[in-house]
Design a protein around this motif. Structure first.
Motif, mmCIF file in Angstrom:
data_model
loop_
_atom_site.group_PDB
_atom_site.id
_atom_site.type_symbol
_atom_site.label_atom_id
_atom_site.label_comp_id
_atom_site.label_asym_id
_atom_site.label_seq_id
_atom_site.Cartn_x
_atom_site.Cartn_y
_atom_site.Cartn_z
ATOM 1 N N SER A 246 4.951 -4.514 1.633
ATOM 2 C CA SER A 246 5.532 -3.378 0.920
ATOM 3 C C SER A 246 4.723 -2.136 1.277
ATOM 4 C CB SER A 246 5.514 -3.623 -0.592
ATOM 5 O OG SER A 246 6.310 -4.725 -0.937
ATOM 6 N N ILE A 247 5.153 -1.450 2.327
ATOM 7 C CA ILE A 247 4.471 -0.234 2.782
ATOM 8 C C ILE A 247 5.298 0.951 2.295
ATOM 9 C CG2 ILE A 247 3.629 1.042 4.777
ATOM 10 C CD1 ILE A 247 3.429 -1.624 6.255
ATOM 11 N N LEU A 248 4.827 1.627 1.278
ATOM 12 C CA LEU A 248 5.605 2.655 0.591
ATOM 13 C C LEU A 248 5.123 4.039 0.968
ATOM 14 C CD1 LEU A 248 5.563 1.017 -2.959
ATOM 15 C CD2 LEU A 248 7.265 0.720 -1.166
ATOM 16 N N ASN A 249 6.090 4.916 1.241
ATOM 17 C CA ASN A 249 5.759 6.321 1.463
ATOM 18 C C ASN A 249 5.293 6.922 0.145
ATOM 19 O OD1 ASN A 249 6.738 9.334 1.328
ATOM 20 N ND2 ASN A 249 6.442 8.874 3.492
ATOM 21 N N ALA A 250 4.121 7.501 0.133
ATOM 22 C CA ALA A 250 3.506 7.976 -1.111
ATOM 23 C C ALA A 250 4.365 9.034 -1.799
ATOM 24 C CB ALA A 250 2.110 8.522 -0.825
ATOM 25 N N SER A 251 4.889 9.995 -1.040
ATOM 26 C CA SER A 251 5.687 11.063 -1.629
ATOM 27 C C SER A 251 6.979 10.514 -2.228
ATOM 28 C CB SER A 251 6.003 12.128 -0.575
ATOM 29 O OG SER A 251 6.763 13.174 -1.135
ATOM 30 N N THR A 252 7.648 9.613 -1.499
ATOM 31 C CA THR A 252 8.890 9.017 -1.999
ATOM 32 C C THR A 252 8.626 8.207 -3.256
ATOM 33 O OG1 THR A 252 9.737 8.899 0.261
ATOM 34 C CG2 THR A 252 10.834 7.534 -1.384
ATOM 35 N N TYR A 253 7.507 7.504 -3.277
ATOM 36 C CA TYR A 253 7.146 6.693 -4.435
ATOM 37 C C TYR A 253 6.918 7.568 -5.670
ATOM 38 C CZ TYR A 253 4.214 3.809 -7.475
ATOM 39 O OH TYR A 253 3.679 3.148 -8.558
ATOM 40 N N GLU B 142 7.343 -3.303 -10.122
ATOM 41 C CA GLU B 142 7.057 -4.715 -9.846
ATOM 42 C C GLU B 142 8.337 -5.495 -9.576
ATOM 43 O OE1 GLU B 142 5.252 -8.638 -12.173
ATOM 44 O OE2 GLU B 142 5.171 -6.651 -13.098
ATOM 45 N N VAL B 143 9.361 -5.250 -10.386
ATOM 46 C CA VAL B 143 10.614 -5.993 -10.223
ATOM 47 C C VAL B 143 11.323 -5.607 -8.930
ATOM 48 C CG1 VAL B 143 12.924 -6.335 -11.186
ATOM 49 C CG2 VAL B 143 10.923 -6.365 -12.683
ATOM 50 N N LEU B 144 11.380 -4.301 -8.646
ATOM 51 C CA LEU B 144 12.092 -3.852 -7.452
ATOM 52 C C LEU B 144 11.419 -4.354 -6.171
ATOM 53 C CD1 LEU B 144 13.077 -0.195 -8.427
ATOM 54 C CD2 LEU B 144 14.542 -2.213 -8.324
ATOM 55 N N THR B 145 10.097 -4.366 -6.155
ATOM 56 C CA THR B 145 9.405 -4.841 -4.953
ATOM 57 C C THR B 145 9.424 -6.361 -4.852
ATOM 58 O OG1 THR B 145 7.302 -4.750 -6.163
ATOM 59 C CG2 THR B 145 7.890 -2.842 -4.805
ATOM 60 N N SER B 146 9.739 -7.052 -5.955
ATOM 61 C CA SER B 146 9.748 -8.514 -5.917
ATOM 62 C C SER B 146 10.929 -9.075 -5.140
ATOM 63 C CB SER B 146 9.763 -9.075 -7.347
ATOM 64 O OG SER B 146 10.994 -8.796 -7.989
ATOM 65 N N PHE B 147 11.913 -8.236 -4.800
ATOM 66 C CA PHE B 147 13.059 -8.723 -4.037
ATOM 67 C C PHE B 147 12.690 -9.026 -2.588
ATOM 68 C CE2 PHE B 147 15.217 -6.602 -7.554
ATOM 69 C CZ PHE B 147 16.186 -7.552 -7.884
ATOM 70 N N SER B 148 11.571 -8.504 -2.136
ATOM 71 C CA SER B 148 11.133 -8.812 -0.775
ATOM 72 C C SER B 148 10.374 -10.135 -0.768
ATOM 73 C CB SER B 148 10.236 -7.695 -0.225
ATOM 74 O OG SER B 148 9.065 -7.577 -1.010
ATOM 75 N N SER C 103 0.835 -1.205 0.000
ATOM 76 C CA SER C 103 0.000 0.000 0.000
ATOM 77 C C SER C 103 0.860 1.242 0.000
ATOM 78 C CB SER C 103 -0.919 0.016 1.230
ATOM 79 O OG SER C 103 -0.145 0.081 2.419
ATOM 80 N N LEU C 104 0.249 2.366 -0.437
ATOM 81 C CA LEU C 104 0.876 3.676 -0.304
ATOM 82 C C LEU C 104 0.424 4.292 1.008
ATOM 83 C CD1 LEU C 104 0.584 5.299 -3.854
ATOM 84 C CD2 LEU C 104 2.592 4.277 -2.787
ATOM 85 N N ASN C 105 1.355 4.937 1.713
ATOM 86 C CA ASN C 105 1.035 5.480 3.028
ATOM 87 C C ASN C 105 1.487 6.932 3.122
ATOM 88 O OD1 ASN C 105 0.207 3.072 5.091
ATOM 89 N ND2 ASN C 105 1.529 2.333 3.460
ATOM 90 N N TYR C 106 0.801 7.680 3.996
ATOM 91 C CA TYR C 106 1.128 9.081 4.243
ATOM 92 C C TYR C 106 1.609 9.212 5.682
ATOM 93 C CZ TYR C 106 -1.644 9.606 0.018
ATOM 94 O OH TYR C 106 -2.132 9.492 -1.262
ATOM 95 N N ASP C 107 2.735 9.930 5.847
ATOM 96 C CA ASP C 107 3.374 9.972 7.165
ATOM 97 C C ASP C 107 3.023 11.212 7.977
ATOM 98 O OD1 ASP C 107 4.696 11.819 5.652
ATOM 99 O OD2 ASP C 107 6.687 10.923 5.851
ATOM 100 N N SER C 108 2.069 12.023 7.500
ATOM 101 C CA SER C 108 1.649 13.186 8.276
ATOM 102 C C SER C 108 0.222 13.547 7.892
ATOM 103 C CB SER C 108 2.585 14.380 8.035
ATOM 104 O OG SER C 108 2.445 14.868 6.712
#
Length: 255
Positions: free
Chosen positions: A152-159, A140-146, A64-69
């Motif tokens: 896969s909890i991704l910071n929305a802004s960084t993503y 897809e490829v980069l997250t497949s290494f996990s 998921s995409l997440n927001y930290d504030s």
């Protein structure tokens, strides 16, 4: 624009240049503001497109995409709006910039500037389109290494920053042949020098393609490397023909 108008502007006093710069800057600023407003209206749809690869990953494991504030979601929409606004308003501010500097150029310089700028814009847009096409596969490829047991909890802004940088990097890479031709046109690089270093350029293209398409298969890398190699080959042919034309002209001048 008539020759009389160009001549009049060539002797325009400093105050006149400043006034023209202010008017053209205001037009560009208004276009940018309108573009940002339109970008903000489109930001929700753009974010949905960017979120799609994450939703595909979520079918197999938690992602998921997440927001930290509290304000992070709004900040992200503003960031998307600004990037979209710059792109949407680019025809206006590029025209205003060219219209401001063109009176100080000779007809040949004006043609060269317009030609190189047009080619750079078209190639940059093509590269960005390719980068936007391949970014879901890269994610897809980069997250497949996990592991499948991991989330896969991704910071929305960084993503979003990652996607923008990937797309922009691909666009810039496609513009590089234009700079090669430009350097040759001003006499800084000869076609023979470019030809001698073609192996280094091809290796650099392959490495760049591998970095922006870190996939186990070679198809994605080929989709990036092939057009870049073709553009470099085209630049090499153009510089070779230009050098031959200059050599013939110099030979006629010496007679």
């Amino acid at each position: 624009m008539s020759a009389a108008t160009v001549a009049a502007r060539a002797v325009m006093p400093l105050a006149g240049h400043a006034r023209e710069a202010r008017v053209r800057s205001m037009r560009a600023a208004v276009a940018l503001v309108v573009g940002i407003i339109a970008g903000y209206a489109l930001s929700g749809g753009i974010l949905e497109i960017l979120r799609d690869p994450i939703e595909q990953i979520a079918l197999a494991r938690n992602a998921s995409l997440n927001y930290d504030s509290v304000s992070a979601a709004f900040d992200l929409k503003v960031k998307i709006a600004v990037v979209a606004g710059v792109i949407l308003s680019s025809p206006v501010w590029l025209y205003e910039l060219f219209a401001f500097v063109s009176p100080g150029l000779t007809p040949r310089e004006r043609r060269m500037t317009a030609g190189y700028t047009t080619a750079a814009i078209v190639l940059f847009a093509g590269g960005c389109a390719l980068g936007f096409t391949i970014f879901p596969h890269v994610v897809e490829v980069l997250t497949s290494f996990s592991s499948d047991q991991d989330s896969s909890i991704l910071n929305a802004s960084t993503y979003v920053d990652f996607v923008v940088k990937l797309v922009a990097a691909t666009g810039v890479a496609f513009v590089l042949p234009v700079f090669v031709v430009l350097l040759n046109a001003v006499g800084l690089v000869s076609s023979s020098t470019i030809r001698r270093h073609w192996r280094i350029v091809v290796v650099a293209i392959v490495l760049f393609s591998a970095l922006v398409t870190p996939a186990a298969d070679v198809l994605s890398m080929f989709l990036v490397a092939a057009p870049m190699s073709a553009l470099f080959a085209a630049a090499l042919v153009i510089t070779h023909l230009a050098d031959r034309r200059r050599a013939r002209r110099d030979a006629l001048d010496r007679r």
